[in-house]
Design an enzyme around this catalytic site. Sequence first.
Site, PDB file in Angstrom:
ATOM      1  N   LYS A 212      26.317  37.328  43.341  1.00  0.00           N
ATOM      2  CA  LYS A 212      26.986  36.772  44.517  1.00  0.00           C
ATOM      3  C   LYS A 212      28.296  37.511  44.757  1.00  0.00           C
ATOM      4  CE  LYS A 212      30.089  33.770  45.649  1.00  0.00           C
ATOM      5  NZ  LYS A 212      30.495  34.396  46.917  1.00  0.00           N
ATOM      6  N   VAL A 269      39.584  30.217  39.391  1.00  0.00           N
ATOM      7  CA  VAL A 269      38.132  30.047  39.503  1.00  0.00           C
ATOM      8  C   VAL A 269      37.486  30.208  38.118  1.00  0.00           C
ATOM      9  CG1 VAL A 269      36.022  31.080  40.476  1.00  0.00           C
ATOM     10  CG2 VAL A 269      38.022  30.762  41.934  1.00  0.00           C
ATOM     11  N   GLU A 293      37.220  39.151  34.021  1.00  0.00           N
ATOM     12  CA  GLU A 293      38.488  39.877  34.215  1.00  0.00           C
ATOM     13  C   GLU A 293      39.169  39.197  35.382  1.00  0.00           C
ATOM     14  OE1 GLU A 293      39.557  41.839  32.028  1.00  0.00           O
ATOM     15  OE2 GLU A 293      37.663  41.937  30.956  1.00  0.00           O
ATOM     16  N   CYS A 327      44.317  44.139  41.082  1.00  0.00           N
ATOM     17  CA  CYS A 327      44.711  43.238  40.004  1.00  0.00           C
ATOM     18  C   CYS A 327      45.809  43.889  39.168  1.00  0.00           C
ATOM     19  CB  CYS A 327      43.515  42.915  39.138  1.00  0.00           C
ATOM     20  SG  CYS A 327      42.650  44.398  38.645  1.00  0.00           S
TER      21      CYS A 327
END
Length: 543
Positions: A212, A269, A293, A327
């Site tokens: 997804k 999440v 990660e 990130c």
Amino acid sequence: MFKGTFYVPQAKNEVVLSYAPGSPERALLKQTIEKMRSEQIEIPMYIGGKEVRTGNLVPITSPHDHKHILGYFHRGDASHVRMAIDAALAAKAKWIALPWEARAAIFLKAASLLSGPYRMKINAATMLCQSKTAHQAEIDSACELADFLRFNVQFMTEIYNSQPDSAPNEWNRIEYRPLEGFVFALTPFNFTAIAGNLPSSPAIMGNVVVWKPSNTQIYSAKVIMDIFREAGVPDGVINLMFVSGPVAGKEIFTHRDFAGIHYTGSTEVFHEMWKMIGDNIKTYKSYPRIVGETGGKDFVMVHNSAVPAQVATALVRGAFEYQGQKCSAASRAYIPASLWPAIKQEMLDDLNEIKMGPVEDFSNFMGAVIDESSFDKLSQYIERAKADSSCEIVFGGKCDKSKGYFIQPTVIKANNPMYETMQEELFGPVLTLHVYEDEKFEETLDILDKTSIYALTGSIFAQDRAVVDYVMKRLANAAGNFYINDKPTGAVVNQQPFGGARGSGTNDKAGSSLNLIRWTSPRSIKENFVTPTDYKYPFLREE
Ligand code: NAD
């Protein structure tokens, strides 16, 4: 069947094309962008070899031109998650039965297709839908993804070659089995390479995958799926579905055959999903592998022996390339008071020059942030800093979403080193810095180490080697990727294996064999050539 001991071609990092004026790649990329902008694509889900259309169409737009519709994707629901799981499980037996060299050939072919005939298409999709410049798209979607595919094949063979010793008259072996069940790949918007790597690395090790992607990365995800299919990934081995995260999570984390999650995205999440997996632990056949990660609050620590021009360049590139949506982006810096005037001047010279706008115009260094909710969140942080007397806006601060989600590169000087934008991940073009008294270097290192929950990337700038050495030890756990006199971004596969600890993830180092090892369940095999026939050991005999 003829057999041999095969070696895969030595993997090499893909060469980055320049897209300089007059280069053939620049002309080709511009043509591809023009073509994609003039069409509207319709993207189905790909489940078990079927193109699944639901008619629930969601528009795909450019972050830097949000009224321009580039196409639509078909949104699925819980039934499509179940369909994807069933398709993956149905494909498993045949996928496992293929010899490893067939899997290697498929993914090496995918790398060649990507770096050859699909290069412009995947770069153009990444530019238009994720608002990356030509250079940022090239290093991500073409080069890094090709590197992941080629090096992961090589890492697979290195793992298979890792075998135990055998005593006389026996033969010990380790068989690296794929996990029992299916792997869930859940991918972020900001790197096309990560989106391609998370489903393919478990598949290279013989696993079947339900994938997804983020809604804002679906165009380039479709190009990746086209490449996988053309390269020969069998139907059902990687299933691409477009459903909401919580809907996917509910079906997947309650399924008996859930064998692992390969995730990159925000920390929040990840926390939620880990909890759900824990709550359902008795449901599963095996303990699922959890590889994630997650976020970062990446630092640049500057000592007064540093070179101001080097620091300024690292901050400008590290904080503002791809609008700070990496990130690893430099998002907090600690500057000694003695160097601040020089660093500030160098940064302002650069920032005044930097152009921001649509990425189709190659002279722009920056595009837009990914979507409206990110824009709104970032502008709120900036407005709060403007209103706070302990902060100074050194540069930028303007936000405009009339045509695209544009946030000016913004530098906040915070007197309080614990100010909210020194601690929290903003994921945008906002750099917060704290200027410390030179003699408070040690104290500032302590503050740096304790300020945020993250430990992804960080840099030290110092010419004094003893200082570098000291900071390396002192900040041993503050970053999984540590840089000396360089910006904290731009990790390359097989050169700087990537990942952080603390709140930044499980540190399973994408771009190394450490990651692939998570997608196997080794079986130890002992074969005895002289099998005993008498239970009595020699010591049992009478004198
Ligand atoms: P995100 O957390 O919003 O989304 C990641 C994925 O999770 C998406 O596919 C999303 O649809 C899905 N998702 C969202 N909520 C969910 C839920 N409740 N249940 C299940 N799935 C859900 O992240 P993003 O905005 O796409 O990416 C940015 C984040 O990713 C940043 O925090 C960044 O630091 C992180 N990131 C980390 C790395 C790394 O290597 N450490 C690399 C890239 C990005």
